[in-house]
Motif scaffolding. Structure first.
Motif, PDB file in Angstrom:
ATOM      1  N   THR A 191       0.831  -1.203   0.000  1.00 15.32           N
ATOM      2  CA  THR A 191       0.000   0.000   0.000  1.00 15.32           C
ATOM      3  C   THR A 191       0.866   1.254   0.000  1.00 15.32           C
ATOM      4  O   THR A 191       2.037   1.223   0.380  1.00 15.32           O
ATOM      5  N   HIS A 192       0.265   2.346  -0.411  1.00 15.16           N
ATOM      6  CA  HIS A 192       0.936   3.643  -0.479  1.00 15.16           C
ATOM      7  C   HIS A 192       0.318   4.595   0.530  1.00 15.16           C
ATOM      8  O   HIS A 192      -0.905   4.669   0.682  1.00 15.16           O
ATOM      9  N   LEU A 193       1.176   5.333   1.241  1.00 12.75           N
ATOM     10  CA  LEU A 193       0.731   6.408   2.119  1.00 12.75           C
ATOM     11  C   LEU A 193       1.642   7.601   1.870  1.00 12.75           C
ATOM     12  O   LEU A 193       2.869   7.463   1.849  1.00 12.75           O
ATOM     13  N   TRP A 194       1.045   8.763   1.669  1.00 13.45           N
ATOM     14  CA  TRP A 194       1.817   9.983   1.421  1.00 13.45           C
ATOM     15  C   TRP A 194       2.789  10.210   2.573  1.00 13.45           C
ATOM     16  O   TRP A 194       2.387  10.321   3.731  1.00 13.45           O
ATOM     17  N   LYS A 195       4.077  10.269   2.262  1.00 10.36           N
ATOM     18  CA  LYS A 195       5.108  10.267   3.301  1.00 10.36           C
ATOM     19  C   LYS A 195       4.992  11.407   4.302  1.00 10.36           C
ATOM     20  O   LYS A 195       5.278  11.219   5.496  1.00 10.36           O
ATOM     21  N   PRO A 196       4.600  12.627   3.908  1.00  8.77           N
ATOM     22  CA  PRO A 196       4.449  13.686   4.912  1.00  8.77           C
ATOM     23  C   PRO A 196       3.409  13.405   5.992  1.00  8.77           C
ATOM     24  O   PRO A 196       3.328  14.152   6.972  1.00  8.77           O
ATOM     25  N   LEU A 197       2.614  12.346   5.835  1.00 10.57           N
ATOM     26  CA  LEU A 197       1.625  11.994   6.849  1.00 10.57           C
ATOM     27  C   LEU A 197       2.179  11.052   7.911  1.00 10.57           C
ATOM     28  O   LEU A 197       1.494  10.773   8.900  1.00 10.57           O
ATOM     29  N   LEU A 198       3.400  10.570   7.743  1.00 10.63           N
ATOM     30  CA  LEU A 198       3.922   9.548   8.652  1.00 10.63           C
ATOM     31  C   LEU A 198       4.008  10.035  10.085  1.00 10.63           C
ATOM     32  O   LEU A 198       3.791   9.269  11.036  1.00 10.63           O
ATOM     33  N   HIS A 199       4.340  11.298  10.276  1.00 15.79           N
ATOM     34  CA  HIS A 199       4.455  11.796  11.655  1.00 15.79           C
ATOM     35  C   HIS A 199       3.097  11.743  12.365  1.00 15.79           C
ATOM     36  O   HIS A 199       3.032  11.492  13.574  1.00 15.79           O
ATOM     37  N   ALA A 200       2.006  11.959  11.619  1.00 18.77           N
ATOM     38  CA  ALA A 200       0.682  11.905  12.219  1.00 18.77           C
ATOM     39  C   ALA A 200       0.284  10.471  12.559  1.00 18.77           C
ATOM     40  O   ALA A 200      -0.383  10.214  13.561  1.00 18.77           O
ATOM     41  N   VAL A 201       0.705   9.514  11.730  1.00 16.60           N
ATOM     42  CA  VAL A 201       0.479   8.099  12.046  1.00 16.60           C
ATOM     43  C   VAL A 201       1.251   7.715  13.301  1.00 16.60           C
ATOM     44  O   VAL A 201       0.735   7.035  14.193  1.00 16.60           O
ATOM     45  N   ALA A 202       2.500   8.158  13.393  1.00 11.97           N
ATOM     46  CA  ALA A 202       3.327   7.844  14.562  1.00 11.97           C
ATOM     47  C   ALA A 202       2.738   8.434  15.835  1.00 11.97           C
ATOM     48  O   ALA A 202       2.773   7.818  16.904  1.00 11.97           O
ATOM     49  N   ALA A 203       2.164   9.628  15.717  1.00 12.14           N
ATOM     50  CA  ALA A 203       1.583  10.271  16.886  1.00 12.14           C
ATOM     51  C   ALA A 203       0.215   9.692  17.246  1.00 12.14           C
ATOM     52  O   ALA A 203      -0.242   9.844  18.383  1.00 12.14           O
ATOM     53  N   GLY A 204      -0.433   9.038  16.289  1.00  9.21           N
ATOM     54  CA  GLY A 204      -1.736   8.439  16.544  1.00  9.21           C
ATOM     55  C   GLY A 204      -2.906   9.328  16.187  1.00  9.21           C
ATOM     56  O   GLY A 204      -4.060   8.980  16.440  1.00  9.21           O
ATOM     57  N   SER A 205      -2.641  10.491  15.575  1.00  8.43           N
ATOM     58  CA  SER A 205      -3.725  11.399  15.216  1.00  8.43           C
ATOM     59  C   SER A 205      -4.325  11.100  13.851  1.00  8.43           C
ATOM     60  O   SER A 205      -5.310  11.719  13.451  1.00  8.43           O
ATOM     61  N   LEU A 206      -3.738  10.155  13.127  1.00  7.40           N
ATOM     62  CA  LEU A 206      -4.236   9.779  11.801  1.00  7.40           C
ATOM     63  C   LEU A 206      -4.234   8.265  11.669  1.00  7.40           C
ATOM     64  O   LEU A 206      -3.264   7.607  12.052  1.00  7.40           O
ATOM     65  N   ARG A 207      -5.316   7.731  11.153  1.00  9.47           N
ATOM     66  CA  ARG A 207      -5.441   6.291  10.971  1.00  9.47           C
ATOM     67  C   ARG A 207      -5.019   5.906   9.555  1.00  9.47           C
ATOM     68  O   ARG A 207      -5.563   6.426   8.580  1.00  9.47           O
ATOM     69  N   ARG A 208      -4.069   4.980   9.475  1.00  7.51           N
ATOM     70  CA  ARG A 208      -3.536   4.562   8.182  1.00  7.51           C
ATOM     71  C   ARG A 208      -4.625   4.099   7.227  1.00  7.51           C
ATOM     72  O   ARG A 208      -4.607   4.422   6.036  1.00  7.51           O
ATOM     73  N   SER A 209      -5.567   3.328   7.743  1.00 11.63           N
ATOM     74  CA  SER A 209      -6.572   2.698   6.882  1.00 11.63           C
ATOM     75  C   SER A 209      -7.404   3.717   6.108  1.00 11.63           C
ATOM     76  O   SER A 209      -7.940   3.406   5.041  1.00 11.63           O
ATOM     77  N   GLN A 210      -7.517   4.933   6.629  1.00 13.09           N
ATOM     78  CA  GLN A 210      -8.325   5.950   5.971  1.00 13.09           C
ATOM     79  C   GLN A 210      -7.573   6.656   4.852  1.00 13.09           C
ATOM     80  O   GLN A 210      -8.191   7.381   4.049  1.00 13.09           O
ATOM     81  N   HIS A 211      -6.260   6.462   4.774  1.00 13.18           N
ATOM     82  CA  HIS A 211      -5.462   7.222   3.808  1.00 13.18           C
ATOM     83  C   HIS A 211      -4.568   6.343   2.934  1.00 13.18           C
ATOM     84  O   HIS A 211      -3.943   6.854   2.012  1.00 13.18           O
ATOM     85  N   GLU A 212      -4.500   5.054   3.210  1.00 14.09           N
ATOM     86  CA  GLU A 212      -3.656   4.171   2.414  1.00 14.09           C
ATOM     87  C   GLU A 212      -4.336   3.825   1.087  1.00 14.09           C
ATOM     88  O   GLU A 212      -5.555   3.720   1.005  1.00 14.09           O
ATOM     89  N   LEU A 213      -3.505   3.625   0.076  1.00 21.22           N
ATOM     90  CA  LEU A 213      -3.979   3.240  -1.247  1.00 21.22           C
ATOM     91  C   LEU A 213      -3.349   1.899  -1.611  1.00 21.22           C
ATOM     92  O   LEU A 213      -2.147   1.721  -1.474  1.00 21.22           O
ATOM     93  N   ASN A 214      -4.165   0.972  -2.067  1.00 20.10           N
ATOM     94  CA  ASN A 214      -3.684  -0.357  -2.424  1.00 20.10           C
ATOM     95  C   ASN A 214      -3.115  -0.355  -3.841  1.00 20.10           C
ATOM     96  O   ASN A 214      -3.787   0.059  -4.790  1.00 20.10           O
ATOM     97  N   TYR A 215      -1.870  -0.809  -3.984  1.00 19.29           N
ATOM     98  CA  TYR A 215      -1.216  -0.775  -5.296  1.00 19.29           C
ATOM     99  C   TYR A 215      -1.921  -1.663  -6.321  1.00 19.29           C
ATOM    100  O   TYR A 215      -2.044  -1.285  -7.496  1.00 19.29           O
TER     101      TYR A 215
END
Length: 431
Positions: A36-60
């Motif tokens: 899956t793909h996730l826009w890299k500038p969002l990684l800090h929000a995933v690490a902090a827990g303020s963003l859920r991966r499943s809502q923003h990931e794209l399946n290749y």
């Protein structure tokens, strides 16, 4: 063939699939080791827990089906330039069973877009005790460590021990700085869900460590000053001119010998291209393994191989340093390839790539955002902050989504999300 499905690589195969792939004029292939793909500038929000991966990931696989390109699951490990074949490693599942065998994939034109990895400079203990933020999996891993640390501390009769809920972030670039601000809010939210033995003011502490004389050393000083002011107001401890000599289980040791107690460490200082590029078919690389390319983005020793994004070192006319490794550079490089794909396919010369710096934005979570924009368009830098900067930061992500799905799809998806389900959910990820 495109190797690497980051921002630039995925935008590239999507556009080429919609044109060349759909018409049958060429076979467009993406080689990528992730599913899956996730826009890299969002990684800090995933690490902090303020963003859920499943809502923003794209399946290749799904993206390939929708946009007429082929997705090959595999990790690039080498190349045979004479045979024009890309070598892929064997891929195994979590139980050690083979998913795909080691193989070689033929190409006519190869575009390397494999991005960068964290450079810990061989610092003792960094690989063992610090979590890098290169992938969504690593970001999720750090988030689980934070939640687990809070749960663990709350079950201890004596409460948290010193340093148990301290977070040390090594590297005050955009990722480290954004993570520091985001964590200040989310860790307190986690504790707020019934963890009454933890006192946030006493037990939670965030330290941002930077070897340079100021934070955000690659960005304009005014952005750094505004960001520093907000971090200090939040209570984030910022250490500049501080070099890390060792990372231990109980904290970070500076070159001065000082120990900064912390059992949660993120390494976001420095990047390099993957190590295998150092011996990649004899192609020319620099000291951090980036492929050297000409102004046309072709590697210096093979015109049939291009490199874009963080894994490339492209000269910039009139500047001493090459094009910076930033998301907007990868996007512009991908656009340059798309615009000139016809002469590329016909082995004709293409114009040189021209990088345009449209400014920088730093997101500080719910608190603010700062940046400078439109530096190229108006001939000078315009400083923005607050709501305007936050809206522009979100707009950058929407532009990336539009490149992958189309503007109308992004618009209707945003509209449906705004009127969708309003069931109660935690404000942060708790598992």
């Amino acid at each position: 063939m495109v190797a690497g499905g980051g921002a630039g690589g995925l935008e590239l195969v999507t556009k080429l699939g919609d044109t060349l792939g759909r018409s049958g004029r060429a076979t467009v292939t993406l080689v990528e080791r992730s599913r899956t793909h996730l826009w890299k500038p969002l990684l800090h929000a995933v690490a902090a827990g303020s963003l859920r991966r499943s809502q923003h990931e794209l399946n290749y696989l799904a993206q390939a089906h929708w946009h007429n390109f082929i997705y090959r699951y595999g990790e690039v490990i080498g190349i045979d330039r004479e045979a024009k074949e890309l070598k892929l490693a064997e891929m195994l599942d979590e139980e050690g069973r083979q998913i795909t065998p080691a193989t070689s994939v033929p190409y006519d034109t190869l575009i390397m877009a494999i991005g960068s990895v964290t450079n810990d400079f061989g610092t003792p203990g960094a690989a063992q005790f610090a979590v890098p933020l290169e992938t969504p999996e690593q970001a999720s891993r750090f988030n689980r460590r934070i939640v687990n640390a809070c749960l663990r501390a709350n079950t201890q009769p004596e409460g948290p021990r010193p340093g148990q809920l301290h977070v040390a972030i090594i590297g005050a670039g955009a990722t480290g700085t954004e993570l520091a601000a985001e964590l200040h809010h989310t860790v307190r939210d986690v504790v707020g869900y019934g963890m009454d033995r933890i006192n946030p003011a006493r037990d939670i502490h965030i330290v941002l460590i930077e070897a340079a004389p100021r934070i955000l050393p690659a960005l304009p000083e005014r952005i750094a000053d505004a960001t520093m002011e907000l971090l200090v107001a939040l209570g984030v401890e910022v250490r500049i001119n501080a070099r890390v000599a060792e990372v231990r289980a109980d904290g970070v040791v500076l070159s001065s010998g000082e120990l900064i107690p912390s059992e949660l460490v993120v390494w976001s200082a420095g990047v390099k291209a993957p190590d295998f590029l150092a011996d990649f078919g004899g192609l020319e690389v620099n000291r951090i393994n980036q492929l050297l390319v000409t102004p046309s983005l072709q590697t210096t020793r093979d015109p049939n191989i291009f490199a874009i994004g963080d894994c490339s070192s492209c000269p910039r006319e009139g500047y001493p340093n090459p094009v910076p490794p930033r998301a907007q550079a990868a996007h512009q490089m991908a656009t340059h390839i798309i615009r000139h794909i016809e002469p590329i396919m016909q082995r004709q010369p293409i114009p040189p790539f021209e990088y345009r710096d449209f400014g920088s934005l730093v997101s500080l979570g719910k608190y603010s955002a700062v940046g400078n924009v439109m530096g190229y368009a108006v001939g000078r830098s315009m400083f923005i902050e607050g709501m305007m900067a936050r809206l522009m930061y979100r707009a950058l992500y929407k532009m990336h989504e539009a490149a992958l799905h189309g503007r109308s799809t992004v618009f209707w998806r945003a509209l449906l999300n705004s009127i969708g389900s309003h069931r109660p959910t935690p404000s942060v990820k708790l598992h």
